[in-house]
Design a protein around this motif. Structure first.
Motif, mmCIF file in Angstrom:
data_model
loop_
_atom_site.group_PDB
_atom_site.id
_atom_site.type_symbol
_atom_site.label_atom_id
_atom_site.label_comp_id
_atom_site.label_asym_id
_atom_site.label_seq_id
_atom_site.Cartn_x
_atom_site.Cartn_y
_atom_site.Cartn_z
ATOM 1 N N ALA A 193 6.403 30.758 31.717
ATOM 2 C CA ALA A 193 6.404 29.718 31.049
ATOM 3 C C ALA A 193 7.816 29.207 31.030
ATOM 4 O O ALA A 193 8.600 29.250 31.726
ATOM 5 N N SER B 194 -2.553 28.229 40.338
ATOM 6 C CA SER B 194 -3.634 29.299 38.444
ATOM 7 C C SER B 194 -4.465 30.641 39.107
ATOM 8 O O SER B 194 -4.789 30.235 40.133
ATOM 9 N N ASN C 282 7.633 26.584 35.922
ATOM 10 C CA ASN C 282 7.378 25.134 36.583
ATOM 11 C C ASN C 282 8.612 24.357 36.640
ATOM 12 O O ASN C 282 8.657 23.091 37.874
ATOM 13 N N SER D 250 0.614 30.555 37.880
ATOM 14 C CA SER D 250 1.444 29.905 36.860
ATOM 15 C C SER D 250 1.454 30.241 35.667
ATOM 16 O O SER D 250 1.803 29.065 34.339
ATOM 17 N N ASP D 251 0.143 30.482 35.380
ATOM 18 C CA ASP D 251 -0.076 30.096 33.572
ATOM 19 C C ASP D 251 0.435 31.594 32.907
ATOM 20 O O ASP D 251 0.112 31.764 31.552
#
Ligand code: DDH
Length: 288
Positions: free
Chosen positions: A78, A69, A81, A72-73
């Motif tokens: 989106a 993060s 993961n 990743s966010d």
């Protein structure tokens, strides 16, 4: 005086064709989308690399900073993961491979196994060990935007118009997910096969606004099953992009050659090289 001859520790050599084969083995999954993890692996490899900025020389496929993060966010990531988690089993079997090499290799394996061209691949990426190397949000393309934005994003990585159009041809694969990007549907009727179908559909179908509460996108007038993003339509609206769409629609071999070169270049962004590295060309599974 010299003592006993020092035997240098032998560097661990990784059998990358074996890793390729292991990735090929986990692609198929009847409970996943259209039956293959291939498209989401390709997207992971692309988003890991597509953060590159040639001026500051930051971002790119070295580092695998999407493990951390805030990267990743980032909205654009989106759903990736799922791809990272799925590849964890390959990492467990090959602890010596870096995540950054693994993700790029997974993109190559997915494309080749889904019928695409051979992508020359070079190992040697190093993983960053902290989130400080994460790139700022906003470096990946925004699907609601047009030609100027697409050029800003891809020129920053060092690509030209021809390479941009070739790269977006990857949208022959996979689909949009309302819970990830907000958009919905596949671009082609064969989303687990790498073809020039993105270009033939883009030119061959009549595209109309999708009537829904979601973000602006297009569906084919005839069936309403296929989709295009505003950023995809930009490729036929722009006079310098469009000739490449037309060429790739007519000539799949030209598309395959251009795509292989551009995707290789994408995976090399931000990776320090001497020029002496061994270049791998992987055999497809089932090939002698
Ligand atoms: Fe893409 N892409 N992409 N794309 N992309 C999406 C899915 C996939 C844009 C937006 C989206 C490239 C360029 C662009 C793949 C490969 C590549 C989705 C849907 C959006 C939105 C995500 C979701 O909902 O799951 C935009 C905008 C651009 C642009 O303007 C250039 C490039 C260059 C590539 C590449 O690989 C070289 C693939 C594969 C997918 C399908 C993923 C899946 O899970 O299926």
């Amino acid at each position: 005086t010299l003592g006993k001859t020092q035997v240098p520790e032998k560097p661990k050599t990784i059998d990358y064709q074996k890793v390729y084969n292991q990735i090929a083995d986990i692609l198929e999954d009847n409970d996943w989308d259209d039956g293959s993890h291939g498209p989401v692996f390709v997207r992971l490899a692309w988003h890991a690399a597509g953060t590159y900025d040639k001026e500051s020389k930051t971002g790119g496929s070295n580092g695998a900073t999407m493990r951390f993060s805030p990267e990743s966010d980032h909205g654009a990531n989106a759903g990736l993961n799922y791809a990272r988690d799925k590849l964890e089993s390959i990492k467990q079997q090959n602890p010596e491979i870096t995540y950054s090499d693994l993700w790029s290799l997974a993109g190559v394996a997915a494309i080749q196994e889904m019928g695409g061209p051979t992508i020359p691949w070079i190992p040697g990426r190093k993983d960053a060990d902290a989130a400080t190397a994460c790139t700022p949000d906003g470096r990946l393309p925004d699907a609601s935007k047009g030609p100027a934005h697409i050029r800003d994003i891809f020129y920053r990585m060092g690509f030209d118009d021809r390479e941009i159009v070739a790269l977006v041809g990857a949208h022959a694969l996979g689909r949009c997910h309302p819970d990830r990007s907000g958009f919905q549907g596949p671009w082609t009727t064969s989303p687990t096969m790498f073809t020039n179908g993105f270009f033939t559909e883009l030119l061959g179908k009549k595209w109309v606004d999708k009537k829904w509460k979601g973000p602006k996108q297009y569906v084919d007038k005839e069936t309403g099953e296929l989709m295009m993003l505003p950023a995809d339509m930009a490729l036929i609206q722009d006079k310098n992009f469009r000739p490449w769409v037309e060429k790739y629609a007519k000539d799949e071999e030209l598309f395959f050659n251009d795509f292989a070169a551009a995707f290789h270049k994408l995976l090399e962004l931000g990776v320090p090289r001497t020029g002496e590295e061994k270049v791998y060309r992987f055999k497809r599974t089932g090939e002698a």
